[in-house]
Design a protein around this motif. Structure first.
Motif, PDB file in Angstrom:
ATOM      1  N   TYR A  25      -2.677  24.022  -6.615  1.00 27.30           N
ATOM      2  CA  TYR A  25      -3.021  24.359  -5.239  1.00 27.30           C
ATOM      3  C   TYR A  25      -3.155  23.065  -4.449  1.00 27.30           C
ATOM      4  N   LYS A  26      -3.486  23.216  -3.174  1.00 19.61           N
ATOM      5  CA  LYS A  26      -3.898  22.092  -2.328  1.00 19.61           C
ATOM      6  C   LYS A  26      -5.344  22.324  -1.914  1.00 19.61           C
ATOM      7  N   TRP A  27      -6.034  21.226  -1.554  1.00 20.54           N
ATOM      8  CA  TRP A  27      -7.393  21.298  -1.023  1.00 20.54           C
ATOM      9  C   TRP A  27      -7.399  20.603   0.333  1.00 20.54           C
ATOM     10  N   PHE A  28      -8.089  21.199   1.310  1.00 22.04           N
ATOM     11  CA  PHE A  28      -8.170  20.635   2.662  1.00 22.04           C
ATOM     12  C   PHE A  28      -9.566  20.063   2.882  1.00 22.04           C
ATOM     13  N   TRP A  29      -9.632  18.755   3.123  1.00 20.30           N
ATOM     14  CA  TRP A  29     -10.915  18.051   3.255  1.00 20.30           C
ATOM     15  C   TRP A  29     -10.724  16.794   4.076  1.00 20.30           C
ATOM     16  N   GLN A  30     -11.647  16.535   4.984  1.00 17.97           N
ATOM     17  CA  GLN A  30     -11.552  15.346   5.843  1.00 17.97           C
ATOM     18  C   GLN A  30     -10.209  15.305   6.588  1.00 17.97           C
ATOM     19  N   GLU A  31      -9.745  16.502   6.984  1.00 16.33           N
ATOM     20  CA  GLU A  31      -8.461  16.636   7.691  1.00 16.33           C
ATOM     21  C   GLU A  31      -7.265  16.177   6.848  1.00 16.33           C
ATOM     22  N   ARG A  65      -6.293  26.101   6.398  1.00 10.92           N
ATOM     23  CA  ARG A  65      -6.964  24.960   7.019  1.00 10.92           C
ATOM     24  C   ARG A  65      -8.466  25.183   7.177  1.00 10.92           C
ATOM     25  N   ARG A  66      -9.082  25.840   6.209  1.00 14.32           N
ATOM     26  CA  ARG A  66     -10.535  25.930   6.230  1.00 14.32           C
ATOM     27  C   ARG A  66     -11.099  24.602   5.748  1.00 14.32           C
ATOM     28  N   ASP A  67     -12.121  24.145   6.394  1.00  9.34           N
ATOM     29  CA  ASP A  67     -12.672  22.834   6.055  1.00  9.34           C
ATOM     30  C   ASP A  67     -13.303  22.844   4.666  1.00  9.34           C
ATOM     31  N   ASN A  68     -12.991  21.813   3.887  1.00 10.96           N
ATOM     32  CA  ASN A  68     -13.546  21.655   2.535  1.00 10.96           C
ATOM     33  C   ASN A  68     -13.312  22.917   1.701  1.00 10.96           C
ATOM     34  N   ALA A  69     -12.044  23.292   1.587  1.00 14.27           N
ATOM     35  CA  ALA A  69     -11.715  24.539   0.895  1.00 14.27           C
ATOM     36  C   ALA A  69     -10.314  24.479   0.313  1.00 14.27           C
ATOM     37  N   ILE A  94     -10.071   8.487   0.801  1.00 10.71           N
ATOM     38  CA  ILE A  94      -9.936   9.442   1.907  1.00 10.71           C
ATOM     39  C   ILE A  94     -11.197   9.436   2.753  1.00 10.71           C
ATOM     40  N   TYR A  95     -12.345   9.452   2.070  1.00  9.44           N
ATOM     41  CA  TYR A  95     -13.635   9.435   2.788  1.00  9.44           C
ATOM     42  C   TYR A  95     -13.753   8.181   3.647  1.00  9.44           C
ATOM     43  N   ALA A  96     -13.437   7.037   3.066  1.00  5.99           N
ATOM     44  CA  ALA A  96     -13.569   5.769   3.791  1.00  5.99           C
ATOM     45  C   ALA A  96     -12.676   5.730   5.025  1.00  5.99           C
TER      46      ALA A  96
END
Length: 330
Positions: A63-69, A172-176, A264-266
């Motif tokens: 799958y893919k995960w959507f986080w920090q855009e 495109r749900r955030d952190n999902a 990604i966070y940075a």
């Protein structure tokens, strides 16, 4: 698939252990199972694959995960099983450990699973998984139908989830987890699928099943609280039944590549400046000491003054609000 005989044996064990019908398993395997995602342990007494005994297996569904855009690779561990003649011998632990290390080397940054029961939650914690974002069951009583919303919102039934108009509600749900046309297509005619519109604009989508006493929703997404009340009111009004939003209690996540996730966070938090030492008992590459500053992640030497976090603590800090939905574990 190179291991056709083992796949057949896996399918037989899946049906026997989980009770799913063969048609569902065939469809699930056709989507998710291939040489990269089929993780298994067999006996070592024969090299003839047609005669090999399947001991333990799982699918690391892609799958893919959507986080920090950002979108990145996510693995969903599904169908974890061990043949009844080989249980309590450490095979499943070996399989999970091997699978996590394999995934971490293949640029998969995060993985998850849904524990079948409370006892298994404790079992999976041994491998660095943490429980995330539990939700409670909610019942919308048909006595609470908002009649004004019924008049102003319009209910669409039997929607095609793979239509581009609806995919954004699932991708495109955030952190999902981010669903694709292929994974949404698994929700076939056995499911009820709804959307509501207001003045020509889509405001909510829901997927569920009809039972004797309820319309049970396994997933619901909406733009605002009024859209939520509208879709619940419309479903309850249409079927003359209470609507139950099912709970999600046993979702678990685990970071596979701490360094890349921190990158990604940075990149999204350029004003932050801090250091961390991460420890991971399963995946050695996650044992790192880093400084996050100027939108970068720099490897530094460890010292007593640097805060220490286990991989579990880091997962909770970054993904405690993570959401897995529509994983066909209902």
């Amino acid at each position: 698939m190179q291991n056709g005989g083992l796949v057949t044996k896996y399918k037989e064990l899946w049906v026997e252990i989980f009770g799913d019908n063969l048609a569902f398993v065939d469809k699930y395997f056709s989507k998710f199972l291939n040489d990269d995602t089929f993780c298994h342990i067999t006996d070592t007494e024969t090299t003839d694959q047609s005669n090999q005994e399947l001991i333990s297996a799982l699918i690391a569904c892609k799958y893919k995960w959507f986080w920090q855009e950002e979108l990145f690779d996510f693995a969903y561990l599904s169908g974890i099983l061990t043949d009844k003649n080989h249980r309590k011998q450490g095979y499943c632990s070996q399989l999970i450990t091997n699978s996590l290390n394999k995934l971490s080397k293949n640029d998969t940054l995060l993985c998850g699973l849904i524990a079948a029961d409370e006892n298994l939650i404790e079992y999976y914690k041994k491998f660095g998984f943490v429980q995330i974002n539990p939700t409670k069951e909610v019942i919308f009583n048909r006595r609470n139908i908002n009649k004004s919303l019924i008049d102003s919102y319009f209910l669409l039934k039997d929607i095609d989830l793979t239509d581009h108009r609806y995919i954004r509600f699932f991708s495109r749900r955030d952190n999902a987890v981010s669903h694709s046309i292929e994974t949404l297509a698994l929700y076939d005619n056995n499911y009820l699928k709804y959307a509501v519109m207001y003045q020509g604009s889509l405001r909510s989508v829901a997927i569920g099943r009809k039972t004797k006493d309820f319309i049970e929703l396994i997933d619901i997404n909406y733009t605002d609280s009024q859209a939520l009340e509208a879709i619940l009111s419309l479903i309850a009004f249409t079927y003359k039944k209470d609507v139950k939003i099912l709970k999600h209690q046993n979702g678990m996540l685990r970071i596979l590549n701490a360094h890349k996730l921190l990158e990604i966070y940075a990149s999204k938090h350029y004003n932050e400046d801090f250091s961390l030492h991460i420890t991971d008992e399963i995946i050695t590459q996650n044992n790192i000491t880093v400084r996050i500053c100027n939108s970068t992640v720099q490897n530094i030497k460890n010292s007593y003054a640097i805060p220490h976090l286990t991989i579990e603590e880091l997962t909770l800090k970054l993904f405690s609000d993570g959401k897995m939905f529509l994983m066909l574990d209902i």
